[in-house]
Scaffold this motif. Structure first.
Motif, PDB file in Angstrom:
ATOM      1  N   SER A 158       0.844  -1.200   0.000  1.00  0.00           N
ATOM      2  CA  SER A 158       0.000   0.000   0.000  1.00  0.00           C
ATOM      3  C   SER A 158       0.881   1.252   0.000  1.00  0.00           C
ATOM      4  N   GLY A 159       0.251   2.413  -0.172  1.00  0.00           N
ATOM      5  CA  GLY A 159       1.011   3.668  -0.196  1.00  0.00           C
ATOM      6  C   GLY A 159       1.769   3.914   1.090  1.00  0.00           C
ATOM      7  N   GLY A 160       1.115   3.654   2.234  1.00  0.00           N
ATOM      8  CA  GLY A 160       1.778   3.851   3.521  1.00  0.00           C
ATOM      9  C   GLY A 160       2.944   2.901   3.711  1.00  0.00           C
ATOM     10  N   GLN A 161       2.789   1.661   3.269  1.00  0.00           N
ATOM     11  CA  GLN A 161       3.880   0.691   3.384  1.00  0.00           C
ATOM     12  C   GLN A 161       5.047   1.061   2.476  1.00  0.00           C
ATOM     13  N   ARG A 162       4.729   1.564   1.294  1.00  0.00           N
ATOM     14  CA  ARG A 162       5.808   1.994   0.387  1.00  0.00           C
ATOM     15  C   ARG A 162       6.596   3.153   0.997  1.00  0.00           C
ATOM     16  N   GLN A 163       5.883   4.051   1.679  1.00  0.00           N
ATOM     17  CA  GLN A 163       6.609   5.153   2.307  1.00  0.00           C
ATOM     18  C   GLN A 163       7.481   4.633   3.447  1.00  0.00           C
ATOM     19  N   ARG A 164       7.050   3.594   4.131  1.00  0.00           N
ATOM     20  CA  ARG A 164       7.877   2.970   5.168  1.00  0.00           C
ATOM     21  C   ARG A 164       9.153   2.386   4.566  1.00  0.00           C
ATOM     22  N   ILE A 165       9.044   1.833   3.367  1.00  0.00           N
ATOM     23  CA  ILE A 165      10.230   1.316   2.672  1.00  0.00           C
ATOM     24  C   ILE A 165      11.189   2.471   2.371  1.00  0.00           C
ATOM     25  N   GLY A 166      10.632   3.594   1.906  1.00  0.00           N
ATOM     26  CA  GLY A 166      11.466   4.776   1.638  1.00  0.00           C
ATOM     27  C   GLY A 166      12.157   5.286   2.881  1.00  0.00           C
ATOM     28  N   ILE A 167      11.461   5.220   4.014  1.00  0.00           N
ATOM     29  CA  ILE A 167      12.056   5.650   5.283  1.00  0.00           C
ATOM     30  C   ILE A 167      13.175   4.703   5.691  1.00  0.00           C
ATOM     31  N   ALA A 168      12.941   3.392   5.517  1.00  0.00           N
ATOM     32  CA  ALA A 168      13.981   2.403   5.845  1.00  0.00           C
ATOM     33  C   ALA A 168      15.225   2.636   5.001  1.00  0.00           C
ATOM     34  N   ARG A 169      15.035   2.938   3.728  1.00  0.00           N
ATOM     35  CA  ARG A 169      16.179   3.223   2.846  1.00  0.00           C
ATOM     36  C   ARG A 169      16.929   4.468   3.318  1.00  0.00           C
ATOM     37  N   ALA A 170      16.188   5.493   3.748  1.00  0.00           N
ATOM     38  CA  ALA A 170      16.832   6.721   4.223  1.00  0.00           C
ATOM     39  C   ALA A 170      17.646   6.473   5.497  1.00  0.00           C
ATOM     40  N   LEU A 171      17.221   5.490   6.296  1.00  0.00           N
ATOM     41  CA  LEU A 171      17.921   5.184   7.549  1.00  0.00           C
ATOM     42  C   LEU A 171      19.133   4.285   7.356  1.00  0.00           C
TER      43      LEU A 171
END
Length: 332
Positions: A158-171
């Motif tokens: 979902s959109g929220g889960q995809r943003q969580r992936i983006g956050i994980a990549r940023a970390l």
């Protein structure tokens, strides 16, 4: 608090070229001389209408585009990132990461989540090869995803889960500063709250600092310690979040806050809704004096002639407005 980033007189002017020989006939002043700082462990909200220069500011800070002028001093070393070559900038890219607005377009659809999150780790060799998978699992779990999600592709989320992936990549590279460019604007309201709460938890867990860019003042209020308000390439007010929402000092900030709906219907009916006249001016031909004077209900002759400086009106509050200067002179 210790200062992590200091931005001085940042400018980005895009040339306007016309004719066969592509001669420069003018400039779009996307960012026109802004100053602010970010403390360690702080979230600075950067708000304003679309086209005011928020995203251009963020891309200049990450050196994704080259600023026209200005400096941004970063870290304990007090390094001016604006003067570094791309090769010299590379070590600092690990320490400053970005979360993008659209989680779908910012993730490679041909790569699994494990490859997306693990790529910066492998490229920068921050973890031994044998430990990369464990690091990816740790990152996914820190943002509320499961280890088995490593094998799935972005379209399966979902959109929220995809943003969580983006956050994980940023970390992934253990950054000190994360620039979040409208990270919740493409998400449903219920999901927005989850992502904002996650960002707050991660800030405390990893001792992060954020520059949080948004056009929704209610979102910014939820997460920010201080807020900087931008209008047509300039910062017009900087204040801590509570003070800004309680007593805005710039007319533009006042208008933005009046448009934020309140949960109490009675108070909402009684409050004044400020309508701004006209449209946002063309940034290639900004108004003289105060850029906001053409839409300001308090504007006087001096507003059309002189550009107000961003000056401190009370501790922790800086405003670029002739009205605040007049009130201060008269002891109001």
């Amino acid at each position: 608090m210790q200062k992590l980033l200091e931005v001085n007189d940042l400018r980005k002017h895009f040339p306007i070229r016309k004719g066969i020989f592509r001669r420069t006939v003018g400039h779009v002043k996307a960012v026109d001389g802004i100053n602010f700082d970010v403390q360690r462990g702080e979230t600075l909200g950067l708000v304003g209408e679309s086209g005011c220069g928020k995203t251009t500011t963020s891309r200049c800070l990450l050196r994704l585009i080259t600023p026209t002028a200005g400096s941004f001093i970063f870290g304990d070393e007090q390094i001016d990132l604006a003067t570094l070559t791309p090769k010299q900038m590379r070590p600092y890219r690990r320490r400053i990461q970005m979360i993008f607005q659209d989680p779908q377009s910012s993730l490679n659809p041909r790569k699994t989540v494990g490859d997306i999150v693990g790529e910066p780790i492998r490229v920068n060799r921050t973890v031994k090869k044998a430990n990369v998978k464990d690091k990816i699992v740790e990152l996914l779990e820190s943002v509320g995803l499961k280890p088995q999600d490593m094998q799935r592709y972005p379209h399966a989320f979902s959109g929220g889960q995809r943003q969580r992936i983006g956050i994980a990549r940023a970390l992934a590279l253990n950054p000190e500063l994360i620039v979040a460019d409208e990270p919740v604007s493409a998400l449903d309201v219920s999901v927005q709250a989850q992502i904002l709460n996650l960002l707050t938890e991660l800030r405390e867990k990893y001792d992060l600092s954020y520059i949080f860019i948004a056009h929704d003042l209610s979102v910014v209020r939820h997460i920010s310690d201080r807020v900087a308000v931008m209008y047509l390439g300039k910062i017009v007010e900087i204040s801590d979040a509570n003070t800004l929402y309680r007593s805005p000092q710039h007319p533009y900030t006042e208008a933005l806050i009046s448009a934020v709906p309140l949960p109490d219907p009675k108070i909402q009916r009684e409050r004044e809704l400020i309508h701004l006249e006209g449209d946002v001016p063309d940034p290639s031909k900004p108004p003289s004096g105060c850029h906001f004077h053409s839409r300001c209900r308090y504007a006087t002759d001096i507003c059309k002639e002189e550009t107000p400086e961003l000056r401190e009106t009370e501790p922790g509050v800086r405003v670029a407005c002739h009205l605040s200067e007049t009130l201060e002179l008269h002891g109001v």
